[in-house]
Design a protein around this motif. Sequence first.
Motif, short mmCIF file in Angstrom:
data_model
loop_
_atom_site.label_atom_id
_atom_site.label_comp_id
_atom_site.label_asym_id
_atom_site.label_seq_id
_atom_site.Cartn_x
_atom_site.Cartn_y
_atom_site.Cartn_z
N LEU A 1 0.83 -1.20 0.00
CA LEU A 1 0.00 0.00 0.00
C LEU A 1 0.87 1.26 0.00
O LEU A 1 0.56 2.23 -0.70
N TRP A 2 1.97 1.24 0.75
CA TRP A 2 2.88 2.40 0.73
C TRP A 2 3.44 2.58 -0.66
O TRP A 2 3.53 3.70 -1.15
N SER A 3 3.85 1.46 -1.26
CA SER A 3 4.46 1.54 -2.58
C SER A 3 3.48 2.16 -3.58
O SER A 3 3.83 3.04 -4.36
N LEU A 4 2.20 1.72 -3.51
CA LEU A 4 1.21 2.26 -4.44
C LEU A 4 0.92 3.73 -4.15
O LEU A 4 0.74 4.53 -5.07
N ALA A 5 0.90 4.09 -2.85
CA ALA A 5 0.66 5.50 -2.50
C ALA A 5 1.79 6.37 -3.04
O ALA A 5 1.55 7.45 -3.59
N LEU A 6 3.03 5.89 -2.91
CA LEU A 6 4.18 6.66 -3.41
C LEU A 6 4.13 6.79 -4.93
O LEU A 6 4.33 7.88 -5.47
N THR A 7 3.87 5.66 -5.63
CA THR A 7 3.81 5.73 -7.09
C THR A 7 2.71 6.67 -7.54
O THR A 7 2.90 7.48 -8.45
N GLY A 8 1.53 6.52 -6.91
CA GLY A 8 0.39 7.34 -7.32
C GLY A 8 0.70 8.81 -7.14
O GLY A 8 0.42 9.62 -8.04
N SER A 9 1.32 9.18 -6.03
CA SER A 9 1.58 10.60 -5.79
C SER A 9 2.70 11.10 -6.67
O SER A 9 2.67 12.23 -7.15
N THR A 10 3.73 10.27 -6.89
CA THR A 10 4.90 10.76 -7.63
C THR A 10 4.63 10.80 -9.12
O THR A 10 4.78 11.84 -9.76
N ALA A 11 4.22 9.66 -9.67
CA ALA A 11 4.20 9.54 -11.13
C ALA A 11 2.86 9.91 -11.75
O ALA A 11 2.81 10.48 -12.84
N PHE A 12 1.76 9.56 -11.08
CA PHE A 12 0.46 9.67 -11.75
C PHE A 12 0.14 11.09 -12.26
O PHE A 12 -0.15 11.25 -13.44
N PRO A 13 0.23 12.14 -11.39
CA PRO A 13 -0.15 13.47 -11.90
C PRO A 13 0.73 13.91 -13.06
O PRO A 13 0.21 14.42 -14.06
N VAL A 14 2.04 13.68 -12.94
CA VAL A 14 2.94 14.16 -13.98
C VAL A 14 2.72 13.40 -15.28
O VAL A 14 2.68 13.99 -16.37
N LEU A 15 2.53 12.08 -15.20
CA LEU A 15 2.31 11.29 -16.42
C LEU A 15 1.04 11.74 -17.11
O LEU A 15 1.01 11.93 -18.34
N VAL A 16 -0.04 11.91 -16.34
CA VAL A 16 -1.31 12.30 -16.96
C VAL A 16 -1.18 13.68 -17.58
O VAL A 16 -1.56 13.90 -18.74
N LEU A 17 -0.61 14.63 -16.83
CA LEU A 17 -0.48 15.99 -17.36
C LEU A 17 0.44 16.02 -18.58
O LEU A 17 0.22 16.79 -19.51
N SER A 18 1.48 15.18 -18.60
CA SER A 18 2.43 15.22 -19.71
C SER A 18 1.76 14.85 -21.03
O SER A 18 2.28 15.17 -22.09
N ILE A 19 0.62 14.18 -20.96
CA ILE A 19 -0.08 13.83 -22.19
C ILE A 19 -1.26 14.77 -22.45
O ILE A 19 -1.48 15.22 -23.56
N TRP A 20 -1.99 15.08 -21.38
CA TRP A 20 -3.26 15.78 -21.58
C TRP A 20 -3.14 17.29 -21.44
O TRP A 20 -4.10 18.01 -21.67
N TRP A 21 -2.01 17.82 -20.99
CA TRP A 21 -1.84 19.27 -20.84
C TRP A 21 -0.51 19.65 -21.45
O TRP A 21 0.53 19.47 -20.85
N LYS A 22 -0.53 20.21 -22.67
CA LYS A 22 0.75 20.38 -23.37
C LYS A 22 1.55 21.56 -22.83
O LYS A 22 2.71 21.71 -23.16
N ARG A 23 0.93 22.38 -21.98
CA ARG A 23 1.66 23.51 -21.40
C ARG A 23 2.68 23.05 -20.35
O ARG A 23 3.59 23.79 -19.98
N LEU A 24 2.54 21.84 -19.85
CA LEU A 24 3.46 21.33 -18.82
C LEU A 24 4.89 21.34 -19.35
O LEU A 24 5.16 20.81 -20.43
N ASN A 25 5.80 21.98 -18.62
CA ASN A 25 7.20 22.02 -19.07
C ASN A 25 8.10 21.29 -18.07
O ASN A 25 7.62 20.69 -17.10
N THR A 26 9.40 21.33 -18.34
CA THR A 26 10.34 20.58 -17.52
C THR A 26 10.26 20.96 -16.04
O THR A 26 10.29 20.10 -15.17
#
Lengths: 86, 610
Positions: free
Chosen positions: B496-521
């Motif tokens: 559960l910790w591992s999933l909480a960490l992955t979800g918080s770290t990667a999920f928002p950035v991955l989703v935004l990197s595809i669906w919001w092109k204004r996202l920069n480095t």
Amino acid sequence: MIELKERKPYWRHTKWQMIASLAPFLLVIVVLPLYAESLNVHKFLGFPLGYFLAAHGLFFIAVVTVASFVNRQDVIDHWHGAHEDH
Amino acid sequence: MPLTSRTRLINPRLGTYFGIFTSAFVGLFMLLLILEQLGTPRDLLSIAMLAGPILLYSAIGIATFTREPYEYFAAGRRVPAMYTGLALSLSAMGATGLVAITGAFFLAGFDILCLMLGGLAGFVVMAVLLAPFLRKFGAFTIPTYLGRRFDSRSLRLLAAALLAVPMILMLAAELRIGALAAAVLSGQSMSLTLLLLVVAIIATVTLGGMRSLAWSSVAEAIAALLALLVPVAIVAVLVTYLPLPQLTTGPLLRSLVRRELAQGLPIAEPPAFAFQLPGEGLSAIAKPFATPFVTVGSGAFVAATLTIMAGIAAAPWLLPRVASTPGVYEARKSLGWATLLFGVIMLTIASVAVFMRDFLMDIVVARDAAPLPSWVGELANMGFASVDNRAPQLGMTSFAFQRDAVLFSLPVAAGMPVVLLHLALAGAIAAALAAAGAVVVTLGHVLAEDVVAGLSWQPVEPQQRMLIARLSIAGAAALGGLVATLAPTDPLKLMLWSLALTGSTAFPVLVLSIWWKRLNTFGATAGLSTGFAVATLAILAGEAGILGWDGALAGIFGIPSATLAAVTASLATPVPSRLLLELVHEIRVPGGHIVYDHEMRMLRMKRRQR
């Protein structure tokens, strides 16, 4: 290969499909379990209804959501010529 | 390679090969069943059930040996949708899911559904938001994707460093549960079986990387599914006359609910964010089965569902599997299969819990009839359960069960031959190998591609690249074994910790990197680090009891803060360059060439010209 002027309509179409697939699904998966207790009064196939809907019902909804998404997104791809070449 | 037709890439004999594997596995099981009746010693039977399947998986892994980087890192992009889905669902569930969640379900009923619903929703979200685009991009690991997508080597390294943490936690959880099952099966110590599992994983995946993983984990998934479904189906036939436990446990549950009312199990309403999962070791039944929100509050239920959803959807050990499907359409379809199979496993686990509760309830209700049935004594001898005889009357709460042994108790409680118990244990080992193998390969690829060779975009010479990758994979497996021995924490918590960490770290950035092109480095960097920091703090605070929230719910703080950080940092800094915008447009359209492969070809051609 997709034409340049098709890219905007294609992406608009895709966005709407994304919202149409995810919004109802997420709404149901968040809200339904909250009402499980009151639904449990009723029975279905012997299962308490709240439990049945939260386990079997959400499973069914998830599968239908993905299946319909796969088919409709494929139609969108072909409509705008964005599909892969076979 | 990528120029040929997609359908022609798929091996037409796959069905035959896995048919042969399935018959070999079933044949081994039948043979042992016969040998047991002929009076063969139990040690021999259990060793055969432990070693036989592991040898088969390793044989598949070794037979898919490859020297070609394209095969090694992406399985040649020809794993069909159904096979990918099968492996995905079992790797997401893992042995921790199969074993610990079954036990938790038995002890706490409805409240544990949040863990499974999170996984189910995770696959749906992955299918819609992430998988098709990552397949179109075609990167071998998530840090490579982020690095190329934002054209930043430091972001690539940062992502590799941050995502390694949840992967190691997951690996430790899987290895511990797998080692536990192997220890019960073989009667050896857990450290020895842990070593055995690590060696088995190294033998299976180092020679062929993703290719070995893809095909061996399909075999492991078939074995695990059979081992889960067969004993439950037999019990279902015995009890309800139909081999469909997922649907026929209803009437059983109905009478169970009625009888539980008479037993007076606690049904107190908890605070909305209480999150009390049954821990490792012996624990008593916590609450009536179908009553919601007794150990997990309603708010925590939703929070856990969403946290796990984000964690599964962005899991760096699951997402690259999608890159090995033959096309974008197949990538979407594979997630459909994954959802279907994950749901079937979820319902089967629920029916195991119902059957076990029903068996127990039968004893409690028939307490006037003198002795306890023999299976209770057997379970107590194996250390799976204990009975408190001091109370004048036996109640539901006089029994304590080991959470991680409930799945294995079912064949014993149903009075089945011991080989069925061995089958259930072998299934848990197979699931552990599939999930741990997935994490080991991903961790190894991240180490080799993004850390060692990640300092330049130029691909390393194939021979050297293979050597680095093989060493990294072996190193990752050894590291996982070390962490599993050093960190004796509850595997369910680790997951559960591992999933909480992955979800918080990667999920928002991955989703935004595809669906919001204004996202920069800058936005991506801020999102990754904020999500990781907030989730880590929330987990630590939850463990220390400062916050009053459990660490498993960390995603509910991590995901919004990471999203906020990514958006504000992007808006405060310049618009991304036209080249990167063009790249986003490219990712969004399924047709055309695979972005990553095309870039690598270009780089190779440039170097040749020099």
